[in-house]
Every structure is written in structure tokens, then in C-alpha cells.
Scaffold this active site. Structure first.
Site, PDB file in Angstrom:
ATOM      1  N   ASP A 143      -4.459 -36.057  61.733  1.00 40.07           N
ATOM      2  CA  ASP A 143      -3.437 -35.588  61.996  1.00 40.07           C
ATOM      3  C   ASP A 143      -4.391 -34.879  63.295  1.00 40.07           C
ATOM      4  O   ASP A 143      -5.227 -33.536  63.682  1.00 40.07           O
ATOM      5  CB  ASP A 143      -2.947 -33.599  61.376  1.00 40.07           C
ATOM      6  CG  ASP A 143      -1.940 -32.204  62.179  1.00 40.07           C
ATOM      7  OD1 ASP A 143      -2.241 -33.430  63.684  1.00 40.07           O
ATOM      8  OD2 ASP A 143      -1.553 -32.221  61.464  1.00 40.07           O
ATOM      9  N   TRP A 195      -2.934 -25.953  58.851  1.00 43.78           N
ATOM     10  CA  TRP A 195      -1.948 -27.358  59.539  1.00 43.78           C
ATOM     11  C   TRP A 195      -2.249 -28.229  57.850  1.00 43.78           C
ATOM     12  O   TRP A 195      -1.382 -29.503  57.729  1.00 43.78           O
ATOM     13  CB  TRP A 195      -2.093 -28.042  60.488  1.00 43.78           C
ATOM     14  CG  TRP A 195      -1.707 -26.901  61.551  1.00 43.78           C
ATOM     15  CD1 TRP A 195      -2.511 -26.532  62.784  1.00 43.78           C
ATOM     16  CD2 TRP A 195      -0.697 -26.890  62.247  1.00 43.78           C
ATOM     17  NE1 TRP A 195      -1.959 -25.751  63.420  1.00 43.78           N
ATOM     18  CE2 TRP A 195      -0.678 -25.863  63.604  1.00 43.78           C
ATOM     19  CE3 TRP A 195       0.455 -27.223  61.651  1.00 43.78           C
ATOM     20  CZ2 TRP A 195       0.706 -25.363  63.513  1.00 43.78           C
ATOM     21  CZ3 TRP A 195       1.669 -26.306  61.956  1.00 43.78           C
ATOM     22  CH2 TRP A 195       1.901 -25.459  63.011  1.00 43.78           C
ATOM     23  N   LYS A 217      -0.076 -30.280  72.706  1.00 41.70           N
ATOM     24  CA  LYS A 217      -0.921 -29.307  72.663  1.00 41.70           C
ATOM     25  C   LYS A 217      -2.324 -30.137  73.950  1.00 41.70           C
ATOM     26  O   LYS A 217      -2.468 -29.626  74.766  1.00 41.70           O
ATOM     27  CB  LYS A 217      -2.219 -29.747  71.285  1.00 41.70           C
ATOM     28  CG  LYS A 217      -0.829 -29.023  70.201  1.00 41.70           C
ATOM     29  CD  LYS A 217      -1.047 -27.266  70.446  1.00 41.70           C
ATOM     30  CE  LYS A 217       0.234 -27.514  68.937  1.00 41.70           C
ATOM     31  NZ  LYS A 217      -0.244 -28.071  67.544  1.00 41.70           N
TER      32      LYS A 217
HETATM   33  C1  LIG Z   1       0.613 -27.586  66.350  1.00 40.20           C
HETATM   34  C2  LIG Z   1      -0.385 -28.616  65.299  1.00 40.20           C
HETATM   35  C3  LIG Z   1       0.747 -28.905  64.147  1.00 40.20           C
HETATM   36  C4  LIG Z   1       2.815 -28.356  64.361  1.00 40.20           C
HETATM   37  O1  LIG Z   1       3.103 -29.442  65.531  1.00 40.20           O
HETATM   38  P1  LIG Z   1       4.688 -30.007  66.361  1.00 40.20           P
HETATM   39  O2  LIG Z   1       4.698 -30.789  67.612  1.00 40.20           O
HETATM   40  O3  LIG Z   1       4.976 -28.047  65.719  1.00 40.20           O
HETATM   41  O4  LIG Z   1       5.608 -30.160  64.458  1.00 40.20           O
HETATM   42  C5  LIG Z   1       0.554 -29.503  63.489  1.00 40.20           C
HETATM   43  N1  LIG Z   1      -0.451 -30.088  63.191  1.00 40.20           N
HETATM   44  C6  LIG Z   1      -1.585 -29.401  64.183  1.00 40.20           C
HETATM   45  C7  LIG Z   1      -3.558 -29.526  63.947  1.00 40.20           C
HETATM   46  C8  LIG Z   1      -1.357 -28.590  65.204  1.00 40.20           C
HETATM   47  O5  LIG Z   1      -2.151 -28.397  65.914  1.00 40.20           O
END
Ligand SMILES: *Cc1c(COP(=O)(O)O)cnc(C)c1O
Length: 360
Positions: free
Chosen positions: A172, A102, A196
Site C-alpha cells: 500500500d 492503515w 495523497k
Molecule cells: C489514505 C490512505 C488509505 C485510505 O485511502 P482511501 O482512498 O480513503 O480508501 C489507505 N492506506 C494509506 C497508506 C493511506 O494513506
């Protein structure tokens, strides 16, 4: 009704209590005579849903007045661009700590907006650790420092908050937001896609220190301008109403669980059960250095590709679902977010033991 154990990395399992409440309210939200899906976002009913969600989230995070909560869209992926668009100044520089897939995507996107310094990377050992903070090569001119505090694919988690001094720290937190206590005051920006650990897809949560709102002089698209969202309480256009409603129910569920302290204890317990079993087994391996193991995403494999395949097929037949590892790493991955119960993890471990007994 059939409910499987869902170990998906996202969209992911939600608390059953929350789903039951959604079901009870689906035709008639609290006497309004409408489903939340049908409600005007300008109605006083939706206003109250929005207000409780914001208030409850502020409470969970113990958020002070210096911070703003934004409910945005486009997922964490949109934030990969939105962060540099909003936070880069005329310096046009940012530091990124690169600890997984990511982070890689965040870096790729940020490079479209300025010059990116990889302050540290764990690519040399296949993202199985986090480089020591005192070895990070931070640029004193950087506009911000970006980390991915839980790498969902590799299963690598920061168990501390880096100290970046006066340079704002951006994280993030998509896959571990609200899974543990956190000192928000150490961050400039936190962002997380909801799907998530918080609610359905469609909602992206951004927590931003107020002095960083409106930092850039550049003209930005309204949908990617933190200032537009902050000034309009995330309602300058139609927000993802239903996702906000469900996230709000999850916030209330978390409060009943004892808030972030309560859920963190459960998450520590749950993840220890699984890691202790993995460490004690010669049949399964887990790749991440023990200090950096994620409490949310637990990758593991056997030493044989066809045995992994067999594991997944048999797990599925036993209603243990979505255990396939990400295609970039193979093997298995159990995502054990807040809504995965201790019992669910115990059932997984029992299955793993039985599979080991038969195939080991
Ligand atoms: C799932 C995830 C993303 C991407 O998320 P989207 O909502 O599909 O854009 C980015 N960073 C992390 C750490 C993730 O787990």
C-alpha cells in the site's frame, strides 16, 4: 485569489501549474468544445487522455512489459479486500507486516477472506519503527506478503524494499507513490489512492505483475476483479475520467521536474529541513526512529496539549492549514507531498521557530 499552504494528509495540495492548466481547459479541452467532465469515456479525446496518462506513468516508473497498470475505484480501502480476493489461492493465507493504522485496517479486511499471519508488528512501541526484516516470521505457504510502505498517520516509511523471495510482495503506497524512485520489479502488486500524492480522489492506481492477474479460480465481482480491469484497459465501465485527466497532468508535471529522481531529491531536501529543525529543538518532539521517518508525513508535537491547540489556531491564522495530527495520535502532522514546495516548508519552519520563541 487566496492560496493557503495546505499540509493536508489527503486529499492534498496539487501543483499550481496543474491547477492553472485545468482552469485554462475547463470549458474547452484542447479544441474539443467540451470540458473533460462532459466527455464520453469512449470518445477519441478521452482515449487520448487515457493513453497519455498510462504512457507517462509507465515512463515515470520505468515499467516493463511484465506489469499492468489498472485505474480502479474505491480507494486504497477497496484494495484492502481486492488484494486478498484476487491473490489468495487455495492456501488462503497471507503475511502482513503491521506498522501502523492503515496496516491495521488492511489486516482487518483481509481476515474476511483467509487466514492472516502478522509476520511482524511495531505495535509494542506505538508504531514508531519498522521491525528488522530478518526477524519477520514469514510463512513459506503464504500467498503474498503485505506491507504499508508509508504509514500516513504514524509517519513511518520503508526506505528499502523487503526481499520476500518467490512470495509476491504487495504494498500500500498510497501516501508516497511517485515521491521517490522505485524498483517495481521487486513487487507483485502496488496500490495507491490518488488523493495523497497524485491527483483528486476517486482514482485508485494498481500496478500488478501480469502473472498475478487471474490468479484465483474464484468468481469475483467485476469491479474488484483485476482480470476484468486488465483485459479492458480499465474501461469495462466508466472510469473516474476527471481524476484520470488530472493525474495525467500531474504525471507530465513530474516529468518536467526530472521524473522520480528529480522529485526524490527535492523530497529528501524538504523533509531534512523539517526533521533537522525538529531534532534541534527542545520544544517540539517527533516520535519516529530516525531510520524510518517518512519524507511525506511528518508528525510532531509540543509536550503540552493546550500548546498544541494554540499552535494549530495560530498556524491557521497564518494560512498554514491542515496541520492537525490524526485523531488517533493527536499533536500536529505536516504532510509535505510532491506538490508542497521547498518554500512552503521553509515558511512552516519559520512559523514554528517564531511560535517556539514566544511559547518555549
Ligand atoms: C489514505 C490512505 C488509505 C485510505 O485511502 P482511501 O482512498 O480513503 O480508501 C489507505 N492506506 C494509506 C497508506 C493511506 O494513506
Amino acid at each position: 485569489m487566496r492560496r493557503v499552504l495546505n499540509f493536508s494528509a489527503g486529499p492534498a495540495v496539487l501543483p499550481e501549474e496543474v491547477i492553472a492548466q485545468i482552469q485554462a481547459e475547463i470549458f474547452d479541452w484542447q479544441g474539443s468544445g467540451m470540458s473533460v467532465m462532459e466527455m464520453s469515456h469512449r470518445s477519441f479525446e478521452f482515449e487520448s487522455i487515457m493513453n497519455s496518462a498510462l504512457t507517462d506513468l509507465m515512463g515515470l516508473l520505468d515499467l516493463g512489459d511484465e506489469y499492468e497498470i489498472l485505474f480502479m475505484q474505491g480507494g486504497a480501502t477497496a484494495q484492502f479486500a481486492t488484494v486478498p480476493m484476487n491473490l489468495m489461492t487455495e492456501n488462503n493465507k497471507a503475511d502482513y507486516v503491521y506498522t501502523g493504522q492503515w496496516g491495521k485496517k488492511a489486516i482487518k479486511e483481509a481476515k474476511k477472506f483467509g487466514s492472516i499471519n502478522i509476520a511482524a508488528s511495531s505495535e509494542d512501541r506505538n508504531f514508531s519503527y519498522i521491525p528488522e526484516e530478518n526477524e519477520w516470521k514469514l510463512d513459506t505457504d503464504a500467498d503474498y506478503v503485505h506491507i504499508t510502505s508509508n504509514e500516513t498517520i504514524g509517519g513511518v516509511e520503508f526506505h528499502w524494499t523487503p526481499d520476500t523471495g518467490d512470495i509476491p510482495l504487495v504494498s500500500d503506497m498510497s501516501s508516497h507513490f511517485l515521491s521517490r524512485t522505485i524498483d517495481v520489479s521487486k513487487y507483485g502488486v502496488i496500490y495507491a489512492g490518488a488523493q495523497k500524492n497524485v491527483g483528486p480522489a476517486g482514482l485508485t492506481i494498481v500496478i500488478i505483475r501480469k502473472d498475478l492477474v487471474g490468479r484465483t479460480e474464484k468468481t469475483l465481482p467485476a469491479m474488484q476483479d483485476y482480470k476484468v480491469f486488465a483485459e479492458n484497459r480499465s474501461m469495462s465501465n466508466t472510469p473516474p475520467c476527471y481524476s484520470i485527466y488530472v493525474a495525467g497532468l500531474v504525471f507530465k508535471w513530474l516529468k518536467r521536474k526530472g521524473g522520480l529522481e528529480g522529485i526524490e531529491k527535492i523530497n529528501i531536501f524538504k523533509s531534512q529541513l523539517l526533521y533537522e529543525y525538529l531534532d534541534g529543538s527542545d520544544f517540539y518532539q517527533t516520535p519516529v526512529d530516525s531510520m524510518f521517518r517518512s519524507r511525506m508525513n511528518v508528525p510532531f508535537k509540543t509536550n503540552d496539549v493546550s500548546t498544541n491547540e494554540k499552535f494549530l489556531v495560530e498556524a491557521r491564522a497564518n494560512d498554514l492549514c491542515e496541520l492537525k495530527g490524526h485523531r488517533s495520535v493527536g499533536g500536529m502532522r505536516a504532510s509535505i507531498y510532491n506538490a508542497m514546495s521547498v518554500d512552503g516548508v521553509k515558511i512552516l519552519i519559520d512559523f514554528m521557530k517564531e511560535f517556539e520563541r514566544k511559547n518555549g
